[in-house]
Design an enzyme around this catalytic site. Structure first.
Site, short mmCIF file in Angstrom:
data_model
loop_
_atom_site.label_atom_id
_atom_site.label_comp_id
_atom_site.label_asym_id
_atom_site.label_seq_id
_atom_site.Cartn_x
_atom_site.Cartn_y
_atom_site.Cartn_z
N ASP A 60 5.28 4.10 -2.65
CA ASP A 60 5.04 3.22 -1.62
C ASP A 60 3.73 2.66 -1.91
O ASP A 60 2.98 3.28 -2.73
CB ASP A 60 4.89 4.03 -0.39
N GLU B 51 3.12 8.34 1.02
CA GLU B 51 1.81 8.83 0.61
C GLU B 51 0.70 7.90 1.31
O GLU B 51 -0.35 8.52 1.62
CB GLU B 51 1.58 8.83 -0.97
C1 LIG Z 1 -5.97 8.68 -4.20
C2 LIG Z 1 -4.66 7.89 -3.92
N1 LIG Z 1 -4.17 7.12 -5.02
C3 LIG Z 1 -4.52 7.30 -2.73
O1 LIG Z 1 -4.93 5.99 -2.74
N2 LIG Z 1 -4.57 7.89 -1.76
C4 LIG Z 1 -4.64 7.33 -0.48
C5 LIG Z 1 -3.96 8.32 0.89
C6 LIG Z 1 -3.77 7.91 2.15
C7 LIG Z 1 -4.03 8.62 3.13
N3 LIG Z 1 -4.14 7.84 4.46
C8 LIG Z 1 -3.88 6.84 4.00
N4 LIG Z 1 -3.86 6.62 2.65
C9 LIG Z 1 -6.13 7.30 0.33
O2 LIG Z 1 -6.95 8.05 -0.30
O3 LIG Z 1 -6.39 6.49 1.14
ZN LIG Z 2 -1.88 6.66 -4.92
ZN LIG Z 3 -3.39 4.52 -2.45
#
Ligand SMILES: C[C@H](N)C(=O)N[C@@H](Cc1c[nH]cn1)C(=O)O
Ligand SMILES: [Zn+2]
Ligand SMILES: [Zn+2]
Length: 475
Positions: A101, A167
């Site tokens: 996603d 995710e």
């Molecule tokens: C580090 C990873 N690629 C990422 O972007 N994770 C997001 C996960 C997230 C949690 N809530 C919304 N998105 C982030 O760190 O923002």
């Molecule tokens: Zn990510």
């Molecule tokens: Zn991300």
């Protein structure tokens, strides 16, 4: 053991085909946070299946149930894609996680190109939503399997894929599935590799042994039964937007300090040896300035800046739903507004010890306003911070692979972003988890004009493939 030359040659020779494949993936707007795109997220799982199955990977699309929407309706969650390739008891089994996603993206946000059309520029940068986060790495794993299978190169390990489609929206459904399958699908796994974060700059590869957690909140202020005319009702009723702006202004100072009492006391203390680690990371303040496109770094001290990202919490204000935001000068008093903010959690903070402090503080501050409006606070999703042992063979193998491909020793870093499943893999499966990034610090993940350099895509593919060969022989 370095990867066979035949593998490296195949990756170089198929650069254009791999870029085209990433283009196909980017063209599916699998935005998990937007209900109208849920069919695209589900379509993306089918696309991945269609790539893996012809390579001999046994694929299962695992249903993880429904997602409740704020209005009470339900949406199907995208399936978790399980893949299995090889079951040789004499080989290690590596669990590879990635997510399919992406974050939302609109041309009107400021993209120079269509975000869902992978667009190369003359420097070899590949622009498109998900190019670096996380479709590039996910497609790279498939390219690696293809290189082995089609060239008759024996895979040095058994592979388990766990690929999720939520995710970016709190990984809903995944923890329960991992718990349920720990003695099933995941039983034979020996270690985990996640390729879903970034170098600290544009020159030095890194391995990452920690991520911050997150608690994401919505504060809802409502009052009138409908939107009102500000000429008729201004200075006549309590206005929800005024209350909300005041509340949101009480969360964080312009220099980044969190204003919620008690949160700072939860943070794990800094030791001298930990402090020294930040000094040796290849990083300059100009790296951040280049990544954000402005000279607006909070501190002149390199270690302070690194600690601000890696080992201290942060609170960011993200947006206000229900507020007037269009062009023109609509004279409206919005009836109901929702402020969105999140706190990045670090060891020893947890959603359980942070939530009560946040909620009490906001209700106390709201009481001071003496407003007759109504306040509601919700934690939309949460995940804890995670740290691994970087002395493990999983990390030693990744260091060797990085030295072989990039001719550089990688820095050891902690990631400021959050990948909720890392902690679940570590705690529930009891496995060492390695974060082995592909993209650069200036890739613009979650931002406008997200990109992945062709160099990082191709060399990163070699790195991930070489890592599989190194773990086979590292103890
Ligand atoms: C580090 C990873 N690629 C990422 O972007 N994770 C997001 C996960 C997230 C949690 N809530 C919304 N998105 C982030 O760190 O923002
Ligand atoms: Zn990510
Ligand atoms: Zn991300």
């Amino acid at each position: 053991m370095p990867a066979p030359a035949k593998f490296i040659t195949y990756i170089d020779a198929h650069k254009d085909a791999f870029i085209a494949r990433l283009g196909e993936a980017v063209a599916i707007p699998s935005v998990s946070g937007d209900p109208s795109h849920r069919p695209d997220v589900i379509k993306m799982s089918g696309y991945i299946k269609s790539l893996l199955e012809p390579l001999g990977v046994k694929v299962e699309l695992k249903d993880v149930g429904m997602e409740k929407q704020p209005d009470g309706s339900e949406l199907p969650l995208p399936p978790v894609v399980f893949g299995t390739l090889g079951d040789d008891p004499n080989k290690k089994t590596v669990l590879l996680y990635a997510h399919y996603d992406v974050q939302p993206a609109l041309v009107s946000d400021g993209w120079n190109t269509d975000p869902f059309k992978l667009t190369p520029d003359k420097e070899g940068r590949l622009f498109g939503r998900g190019s670096t986060d996380d479709k590039g790495p996910l497609i790279a794993w498939i390219n690696i399997v293809e290189a082995h299978v089609t060239q008759g190169i024996e895979l040095p390990v058994n592979i388990k894929f766990c690929l999720e489609g939520m995710e970016e929206s709190g990984s809903e459904g995944l923890d329960d599935l991992i718990e349920k399958e720990k003695d099933g699908f995941f039983k034979s796994c020996d270690c985990v590799c996640i390729c879903d974060n970034y170098w600290m700059n544009d020159r030095t590869p890194c391995l990452t042994y920690g991520v911050r957690g997150m608690s994401y909140y919505r504060i809802i202020v409502s009052g009138p039964a409908r939107d009102l005319h500000s000429g008729l009702f201004g200075n006549t009723v309590h206005e929800p937007m005024t209350d909300l702006i005041l509340l949101m202004s009480k969360l964080v100072t312009p220099s980044g300090e969190i204003m919620i009492p008690g949160l700072d006391k939860l943070v794990a203390p800094l030791t001298d040896s930990e402090k020294k680690r930040y000094e040796t990371i290849d990083f300059a303040l100009t790296d951040i300035e280049e990544q954000v496109g402005a000279k607006i770094v909070l501190s002149d001290d390199k270690s302070q800046v690194l600690m601000g990202r890696m080992r201290n919490p942060s609170l960011s204000l993200h947006g206000i739903e229900g507020a007037f935001y269009g062009p023109g000068a609509k004279t409206v008093i919005p009836a109901k507004v929702q402020g969105k903010f999140s706190i990045r959690l670090v060891p020893n903070m947890t959603p359980e010890n942070v939530d009560p402090l946040v909620i009490k503080y906001l209700y106390d501050e709201f009481a001071k306003l003496k407003s007759k409006n109504t306040l509601k606070i919700e934690n939309i999703h949460a995940g804890k911070a995670w740290m691994a042992d970087p002395d493990h063979w999983n990390y030693r193998a990744a260091i060797k692979a990085t030295e072989e491909v990039y001719k550089k020793t990688p820095d050891l870093t902690r990631e400021g972003g959050s990948i909720p499943v890392t902690l679940t893999f570590a705690d529930v499966l009891g496995l060492n988890v390695l974060l082995l990034p592909m993209g650069r610090g200036d890739d613009g993940a979650h931002s406008t004009n997200e990109k992945l350099d062709t160099f990082n895509y191709i060399e990163g593919t070699k790195l991930l493939g070489t890592y599989l060969h190194e773990i086979a022989v590292t103890n």
